[in-house]
Each structure stands twice: as structure tokens, then as C-alpha cells.
Write a protein that holds these residues in place. Structure first.
Motif, PDB file in Angstrom:
ATOM      1  N   GLU A 102      68.241   3.959  97.172  1.00 19.93           N
ATOM      2  CA  GLU A 102      67.316   4.965  96.620  1.00 19.93           C
ATOM      3  C   GLU A 102      66.545   5.673  97.732  1.00 19.93           C
ATOM      4  O   GLU A 102      65.333   5.894  97.627  1.00 19.93           O
ATOM      5  N   GLY A 103      67.268   5.990  98.808  1.00 18.67           N
ATOM      6  CA  GLY A 103      66.678   6.792  99.875  1.00 18.67           C
ATOM      7  C   GLY A 103      65.929   6.015 100.949  1.00 18.67           C
ATOM      8  O   GLY A 103      65.448   6.606 101.916  1.00 18.67           O
ATOM      9  N   TRP A 104      65.833   4.689 100.779  1.00 14.41           N
ATOM     10  CA  TRP A 104      65.128   3.868 101.774  1.00 14.41           C
ATOM     11  C   TRP A 104      66.133   3.023 102.543  1.00 14.41           C
ATOM     12  O   TRP A 104      67.055   2.456 101.964  1.00 14.41           O
TER      13      TRP A 104
ATOM     14  N   GLU B 241      57.980  -2.278  99.506  1.00 18.68           N
ATOM     15  CA  GLU B 241      58.774  -3.047  98.522  1.00 18.68           C
ATOM     16  C   GLU B 241      60.153  -2.418  98.321  1.00 18.68           C
ATOM     17  O   GLU B 241      61.144  -3.124  98.143  1.00 18.68           O
ATOM     18  N   ARG B 242      60.211  -1.106  98.341  1.00 15.47           N
ATOM     19  CA  ARG B 242      61.512  -0.440  98.164  1.00 15.47           C
ATOM     20  C   ARG B 242      62.403  -0.683  99.377  1.00 15.47           C
ATOM     21  O   ARG B 242      63.612  -0.880  99.238  1.00 15.47           O
ATOM     22  N   MET B 243      61.810  -0.705 100.547  1.00 16.51           N
ATOM     23  CA  MET B 243      62.594  -1.039 101.748  1.00 16.51           C
ATOM     24  C   MET B 243      63.047  -2.498 101.700  1.00 16.51           C
ATOM     25  O   MET B 243      64.145  -2.836 102.144  1.00 16.51           O
ATOM     26  N   ALA B 244      62.195  -3.377 101.154  1.00 13.79           N
ATOM     27  CA  ALA B 244      62.562  -4.791 101.031  1.00 13.79           C
ATOM     28  C   ALA B 244      63.743  -4.966 100.071  1.00 13.79           C
ATOM     29  O   ALA B 244      64.576  -5.860 100.254  1.00 13.79           O
ATOM     30  N   ALA B 245      63.810  -4.094  99.054  1.00 11.79           N
ATOM     31  CA  ALA B 245      64.948  -4.172  98.120  1.00 11.79           C
ATOM     32  C   ALA B 245      66.242  -3.792  98.847  1.00 11.79           C
ATOM     33  O   ALA B 245      67.295  -4.418  98.642  1.00 11.79           O
ATOM     34  N   ALA B 246      66.185  -2.772  99.714  1.00  9.95           N
ATOM     35  CA  ALA B 246      67.355  -2.440 100.547  1.00  9.95           C
ATOM     36  C   ALA B 246      67.664  -3.611 101.478  1.00  9.95           C
ATOM     37  O   ALA B 246      68.830  -3.978 101.680  1.00  9.95           O
ATOM     38  N   GLY B 247      66.604  -4.216 102.016  1.00  5.00           N
ATOM     39  CA  GLY B 247      66.784  -5.349 102.918  1.00  5.00           C
ATOM     40  C   GLY B 247      67.430  -6.547 102.235  1.00  5.00           C
ATOM     41  O   GLY B 247      68.223  -7.265 102.847  1.00  5.00           O
TER      42      GLY B 247
ATOM     43  N   LYS C  49      53.755   6.043 108.368  1.00 11.17           N
ATOM     44  CA  LYS C  49      53.388   4.764 107.762  1.00 11.17           C
ATOM     45  C   LYS C  49      53.826   4.725 106.289  1.00 11.17           C
ATOM     46  O   LYS C  49      53.916   5.752 105.634  1.00 11.17           O
ATOM     47  N   LYS C  50      54.091   3.516 105.818  1.00 12.41           N
ATOM     48  CA  LYS C  50      54.573   3.318 104.454  1.00 12.41           C
ATOM     49  C   LYS C  50      53.510   2.599 103.623  1.00 12.41           C
ATOM     50  O   LYS C  50      52.831   1.688 104.121  1.00 12.41           O
TER      51      LYS C  50
END
Ligand code: MG
Length: 258
Positions: free
Chosen positions: A100-102, A11-17, A4-5
Motif C-alpha cells: 500500500e505504498g510503504w 504501523e503501515r511500514m511494519a505491515a510491509a516489514g 518523519k513518519k
């Protein structure tokens, strides 16, 4: 084990998204008859790197491309190359971005100019199934509820769910637990909880569900040569409900009518 995140990690995954969405929109503007899939791959890679991110697929188990481009009866994992798009083709584009790794993962099937009524229905129905699945990505539901919602919507239209390819959890790795089949029984499988992030990706054919692997050992085709579609979102399960982290539909590009 499903990792789980935290809200900050989501938010960091959303930035990749967000980079993925911009990449998909850039490709949407380039897709037209005469363009090669290699040109699309180069444009995507250049853009992703310009954003300080990396294409997730490049070098993944030796994959040579930055994106996957899968025309017509090819379902997924097409290596970009000299193939030039023709009027009436459909092209599935799968994009992965690491920031950044996500990781974020998303796919969409585009019509190349006007397409046949069968192709149009295949694309519309598959995209609708994905949106219906998003609505099931809620804490308190079970994974089988997501899978079943996709299967029901696709099969009601006489289309076939590809069974040997599945969606997946996603985070610091592109492929995490759980596996997410696009068919299943409601009320079965793991309980969904806040903080899970899922890459849900219906893969659908206009014929039968069996597949074959291409001579390059990457491309996967419908065995009967029927057209195939692939739509994918990375979706976070939050306290406020499902959140699409790769929301290209909000840019108004090709969202199918419900
Ligand atoms: Mg995926």
C-alpha cells in the motif's frame, strides 16, 4: 530533507516489514546446495504477491529480479539467475516489499551448509554490528553515532567496511534522506528524531574495502575477491526507542551469538 513518519505510518511500514520477514524465513528454508538463485527469486516474488504486496526491487532502475542474490565475493545487487548454490557458499539476500505504498527493506547473509571459520566470523560480526547499530537509533543521538558503532565493531575484528555503499532513509520511497554510511565519527551528522525510519545496512568484506562492478553493471564485488556480508534492518525511531520493522531475528533464524 528527512521525512518523519507518524505512528500510524510506522504501523503501515511494519505491515510491509512483516511480509518481508515471512519472505526471508521462506527463503531461509529453501537455501541449500543445488538450489538456483532464480528459484529463490521466483519463490520470493510468488509469496510477496500472494500477500497483496509487490517486490520493491523489481523494475527499480530496470533491475530484472524481485530480490537481490549475491554469493561469496559479491557484496550486493546480484541478479538472480542460473547460479546454483554450493556447499560452503555464503549468499547475501536482499528483499524489498511495498505494501500500500510503504516500503520495507532488509538483507541477510546465509551460510550454505558448513562454511569456513573466516566466513563464519564475517557473518557473525556483521550481524552483531547491525544489532549494535540498532541500539544507537534513538532520539537525541546523531547519525554518526550509528555509523561509528558499526565501524568500530567491524574493524576491531580485522574486517573492512565497504565505503561506497550506504544505508538510507526509507518510507514511501525506498531511498530517502539521509544517507547512512557504515563508518563515521560519533557526535556528527543529523540529530535523530522520533518518526525517522532508517534502513541500516552494514556491508563488510573479509579483505579490503575496495569494490568493482560486474559485467552486468549491477553486481558489486569486493575488488580483491574476498568474501562479503550484508545485513540490513528497517528501523523506526520511536518514543519507546528503536523498533525493528523487519525483525527476522525474532523468528530464531540464524541470529549470531553476541
Ligand atoms: Mg537498503
Amino acid at each position: 530533507m528527512i521525512i518523519k513518519k507518524s505512528p500510524a505510518e510506522i504501523e503501515r511500514m511494519a505491515a510491509a516489514g512483516a511480509i518481508l520477514v515471512k519472505t526471508m524465513n521462506l527463503l531461509a528454508a529453501k537455501i541449500r546446495p543445488g538450489v538456483s538463485t532464480h528459484e529463490l527469486d521466483q519463490a520470493a516474488e510468488r509469496f510477496i504477491r500472494s500477500q497483496g504486496a509487490e517486490p520493491a526491487f523489481k523494475g527499480y532502475r530496470g533491475f530484472p529480479g524481485s530480490i537481490c542474490t549475491s554469493p561469496n565475493s559479491m557484496i550486493v545487487h546480484g541478479i538472480p539467475g542460473p547460479y546454483k548454490l554450493a556447499r560452503g557458499d555464503i549468499l547475501s539476500v536482499d528483499v524489498g516489499v511495498v505494501l500500500e505504498g510503504w516500503v520495507a527493506d532488509g538483507a541477510r547473509t546465509f551460510p550454505v551448509g558448513p562454511v569456513t571459520p573466516i566466513a563464519h566470523r564475517l557473518l557473525a560480526r556483521t550481524e552483531e554490528a547491525l544489532h549494535i547499530a540498532v541500539g544507537q537509533c534513538r532520539a537525541g543521538n546523531r547519525l554518526g553515532d550509528v555509523s561509528h558503532a558499526i565501524q568500530k565493531h567491524v574493524e576491531a575484528a580485522g574486517l573492512a567496511i565497504v565505503r561506497t555503499l550506504v544505508g538510507h532513509g526509507i518510507g514511501r520511497s525506498m531511498h530517502e534522506d539521509p544517507q547512512i554510511p557504515n563508518y563515521g565519527r560519533p557526535g556528527s551528522g543529523p540529530w535523530l528524531e522520533e518518526g525517522m525510519v532508517l534502513a541500516v545496512e552494514p556491508m563488510v568484506t573479509a579483505g579490503r574495502h575496495a569494490v568493482r562492478v560486474g559485467e552486468d553493471h549491477w553486481a558489486i564485488y569486493s575488488q580483491d575477491g574476498s568474501l562479503a556480508a550484508h545485513f540490513e534492518f528497517t528501523i523506526a525511531i520511536t518514543g519507546a526507542g528503536p523498533r525493528i520493522l523487519t525483525p527476522w531475528h525474532e523468528a530464531g533464524n540464524g541470529r549470531a551469538a553476541a
